[in-house]
Design a protein around this motif. Sequence first.
Motif, PDB file in Angstrom:
ATOM      1  N   GLU A 251       0.811  -1.220   0.000  1.00 25.77           N
ATOM      2  CA  GLU A 251       0.000   0.000   0.000  1.00 25.77           C
ATOM      3  C   GLU A 251       0.844   1.270   0.000  1.00 25.77           C
ATOM      4  O   GLU A 251       0.315   2.362  -0.183  1.00 25.77           O
ATOM      5  CB  GLU A 251      -0.910   0.015   1.228  1.00 25.77           C
ATOM      6  CG  GLU A 251      -1.892  -1.127   1.278  1.00 25.77           C
ATOM      7  CD  GLU A 251      -2.700  -1.136   2.568  1.00 25.77           C
ATOM      8  OE1 GLU A 251      -3.885  -0.791   2.523  1.00 25.77           O
ATOM      9  OE2 GLU A 251      -2.134  -1.455   3.629  1.00 25.77           O
ATOM     10  N   SER A 307       1.463   2.736  -5.646  1.00 26.10           N
ATOM     11  CA  SER A 307       0.161   2.615  -5.003  1.00 26.10           C
ATOM     12  C   SER A 307      -0.286   3.968  -4.449  1.00 26.10           C
ATOM     13  O   SER A 307       0.256   5.010  -4.809  1.00 26.10           O
ATOM     14  CB  SER A 307       0.177   1.531  -3.909  1.00 26.10           C
ATOM     15  OG  SER A 307      -1.122   1.273  -3.451  1.00 26.10           O
ATOM     16  N   ASN A 409      -2.115  -6.995 -10.118  1.00 22.99           N
ATOM     17  CA  ASN A 409      -3.073  -5.885 -10.167  1.00 22.99           C
ATOM     18  C   ASN A 409      -4.316  -6.122  -9.320  1.00 22.99           C
ATOM     19  O   ASN A 409      -5.421  -5.701  -9.675  1.00 22.99           O
ATOM     20  CB  ASN A 409      -3.456  -5.579 -11.622  1.00 22.99           C
ATOM     21  CG  ASN A 409      -2.391  -4.769 -12.323  1.00 22.99           C
ATOM     22  OD1 ASN A 409      -1.544  -4.145 -11.684  1.00 22.99           O
ATOM     23  ND2 ASN A 409      -2.420  -4.770 -13.648  1.00 22.99           N
ATOM     24  N   GLU A 411      -3.611  -5.820  -5.733  1.00 21.41           N
ATOM     25  CA  GLU A 411      -3.007  -5.492  -4.444  1.00 21.41           C
ATOM     26  C   GLU A 411      -3.860  -4.455  -3.719  1.00 21.41           C
ATOM     27  O   GLU A 411      -4.673  -3.762  -4.346  1.00 21.41           O
ATOM     28  CB  GLU A 411      -1.589  -4.958  -4.672  1.00 21.41           C
ATOM     29  CG  GLU A 411      -0.655  -5.994  -5.258  1.00 21.41           C
ATOM     30  CD  GLU A 411       0.654  -5.433  -5.764  1.00 21.41           C
ATOM     31  OE1 GLU A 411       1.590  -6.227  -5.981  1.00 21.41           O
ATOM     32  OE2 GLU A 411       0.737  -4.203  -5.955  1.00 21.41           O
ATOM     33  N   ASN A 414      -4.649  -0.835  -5.202  1.00 22.04           N
ATOM     34  CA  ASN A 414      -3.910  -1.192  -6.408  1.00 22.04           C
ATOM     35  C   ASN A 414      -3.970  -0.115  -7.484  1.00 22.04           C
ATOM     36  O   ASN A 414      -4.983   0.555  -7.672  1.00 22.04           O
ATOM     37  CB  ASN A 414      -4.490  -2.487  -6.992  1.00 22.04           C
ATOM     38  CG  ASN A 414      -3.745  -2.929  -8.223  1.00 22.04           C
ATOM     39  OD1 ASN A 414      -2.621  -3.363  -8.120  1.00 22.04           O
ATOM     40  ND2 ASN A 414      -4.360  -2.781  -9.394  1.00 22.04           N
ATOM     41  N   ASN A 416      -2.839  -0.120 -11.729  1.00 20.90           N
ATOM     42  CA  ASN A 416      -2.476  -1.048 -12.803  1.00 20.90           C
ATOM     43  C   ASN A 416      -1.134  -0.606 -13.394  1.00 20.90           C
ATOM     44  O   ASN A 416      -1.073   0.091 -14.411  1.00 20.90           O
ATOM     45  CB  ASN A 416      -3.567  -1.078 -13.871  1.00 20.90           C
ATOM     46  CG  ASN A 416      -4.819  -1.771 -13.373  1.00 20.90           C
ATOM     47  OD1 ASN A 416      -4.846  -2.300 -12.265  1.00 20.90           O
ATOM     48  ND2 ASN A 416      -5.863  -1.784 -14.178  1.00 20.90           N
ATOM     49  N   SER A 471      -7.236  -5.013 -14.487  1.00 18.14           N
ATOM     50  CA  SER A 471      -7.256  -5.255 -13.049  1.00 18.14           C
ATOM     51  C   SER A 471      -7.445  -6.741 -12.775  1.00 18.14           C
ATOM     52  O   SER A 471      -7.921  -7.496 -13.624  1.00 18.14           O
ATOM     53  CB  SER A 471      -8.394  -4.465 -12.392  1.00 18.14           C
ATOM     54  OG  SER A 471      -8.240  -3.091 -12.604  1.00 18.14           O
ATOM     55  N   ARG A 473      -6.219 -10.321 -10.043  1.00 14.62           N
ATOM     56  CA  ARG A 473      -5.079 -11.133  -9.614  1.00 14.62           C
ATOM     57  C   ARG A 473      -4.417 -11.856 -10.780  1.00 14.62           C
ATOM     58  O   ARG A 473      -3.218 -12.165 -10.727  1.00 14.62           O
ATOM     59  CB  ARG A 473      -5.554 -12.150  -8.552  1.00 14.62           C
ATOM     60  CG  ARG A 473      -4.435 -12.966  -7.920  1.00 14.62           C
ATOM     61  CD  ARG A 473      -3.471 -12.053  -7.169  1.00 14.62           C
ATOM     62  NE  ARG A 473      -2.402 -12.796  -6.514  1.00 14.62           N
ATOM     63  CZ  ARG A 473      -1.309 -13.225  -7.150  1.00 14.62           C
ATOM     64  NH1 ARG A 473      -1.178 -12.998  -8.450  1.00 14.62           N
ATOM     65  NH2 ARG A 473      -0.360 -13.866  -6.479  1.00 14.62           N
TER      66      ARG A 473
END
Length: 642
Positions: A251, A307, A409, A411, A414, A416, A471, A473
């Motif tokens: 983050e 981020s 993408n 997180e 997030n 990208n 976007s 996982r």
Amino acid sequence: MTIHPGLKWTADHIIAAMRHGTSSGMEYICRWKDRLADMLNDPDYASFWSDLRVYEQKANTENLPELSFSLYRQFRETGERQAYELAYFERRGRLAALGLLAAASPSAERLQLLEDLIWSVCNEQTWCLSAHVPEGKEAGARQHIDLFAAETAQTLSEMIVMLNDVLDPRVLRMMRAEIECRIFTPLYREQQTYGWENADHNWSAVCSGGCGIAALLLLEDEQLRAKAVQQTVHSMNAFLRGYGMDGGCAEGVGYWVYGFGFYTYFAEMLRIFSAGKLDMLSDPKTRAIAAFPENIHLSGGAFVNFSDSRERETIPPGLLSLLSERQQVQVNLEVRIPLLTEDPCRRWAHALRNILWSNPAVYKKESEAELPAAPVYLENLSWGIARGVLVTGEQKEMTAAFAVKGGHNAEPHNHNDLGHFILHGGGENILCDPGSGEYSQAYFEPGRESIFQIGSQGHSVPVIEGAGQQSGRQAEAKVLHIKRSSPQGIEAAFDLTSAYPEAPTLERFTRRLSWNCLPAASEAELFLEDYYQWQQPSDTCREEHLIEKPPVVEYFISRINPVIREALVQWEGNKAVVTMHYDADLWDAQVEELETVDHDHLSLKFYRAALSLRQTANKEGDSRNHSVKETWCRLKFFIHPK
């Protein structure tokens, strides 16, 4: 015996430990006001106290902003949350300022202002932000717990202990009753469930930590207090699961301050109230987490800010000082006492501990420490960071640095931005990350990729056949390698194909970066190679490609308006210059000026340099020659002092 929180302390162990420490712990908190009084006339804190007195003056002369329904409804109806939050944080700013001033130097007038303010806060419909109350759950918002409800409970509970002998007993009873109703009853007695309890990001630490500190200070029933500690440790373990053994925070450093800050605040309170028996900072992972800001500090207070994090963050000096002592982490950051008004959320926890814990010895370390010569690889995040020192013409030194990220993408917070990188020189991120945008309803909803700060169009990554990164996982940077190439050099290679599923004829996309900064050199160098492998398009794809879209557009983001010359693009910073060399026979360069709004609702301007792959129509009128199976983009960047 110290037990790591991952081993799950039993209720009996917690009760026994706290029987030894609670009495001395309460005395320790009561003495905080003596420490505040000692700092009241310290010249190092003069600006801090002056800033608080501005709030006191406002409390004397200006009405307290109301948290009206008109403000509350805006988020659901328009997605706008600024007006409500400005009023909310003005109230919390006055609360923190008057609480600190009253603890350091109580007077009848000051205490009356504080008591009126506390009374008003205790009568708020909810302690949550309007954006954090689930839709349709307004009737139960009084017992909903978000980040700021937990922070409010912690603030009031610490005031109860510190100011117990000077606040009106009726106000004290009101504070206790509201904390019981809003926090203790739903969370610990009724065992209502909240989504943050198992979150692997800052919410679990902040919410559980704020509530847990209130429980340590106010709950008198041993069994219930032990249950509260167990619940808090459970959520803190969930928070730690969001970190790998590299200690990296996906983050960003701002959320590291928030999440790990509240982890540390609760951990230290628990250690004190258990006479040192329950020490959450003894978990081996916490030392690596404590080192995160130092690992990503580039120079001059500028950080790697992938981020939703600011490029420049003031790390609370109280938190830094405690971690320096407890975790023996190196401190090579600016250490100063920030003003309360520098924190948009006016957090009591940071402000109070900045006074209580800040250690002058850390200030001295700041000038004595040296930047680590070796590159840093945060394996779990797939971040690579390298710093070097350039020699200027006046025999002075300037830091140059590079950072690149992999990851995926999905997180927390997030963007990208797989394969995105930062180039830093002379205390400034010249090729930069856009940081956080304005938090609105749209910022966290499907389709958020259209927002500049979130989508790949706002990062130094390509758009391929008109498609940005997706976007989810499944969009993941496969690490081919990240390795140290020289004492201050690093190489990284990623397969980013999965991030571009909507590029119709893309077979494979890899990005390779090689950074080097030789000792005592006058310039640093980055070599970038993007490789594209194409597949033969279907007839449908061929028809779609009649629309004019460059097969590849390489983007580079900066706050600096670059100059385009023959086969090069140049960004001139305050102390350093970045020059990018490209093949002008293959690529066309242009610059776009883009206006947006940052996290604090302030206007912001970026410049996006774009290299577009030249197109040559074939006899069928197709916009790309599909007999070409491969494309390379090879670029050289040089950083040198201005």
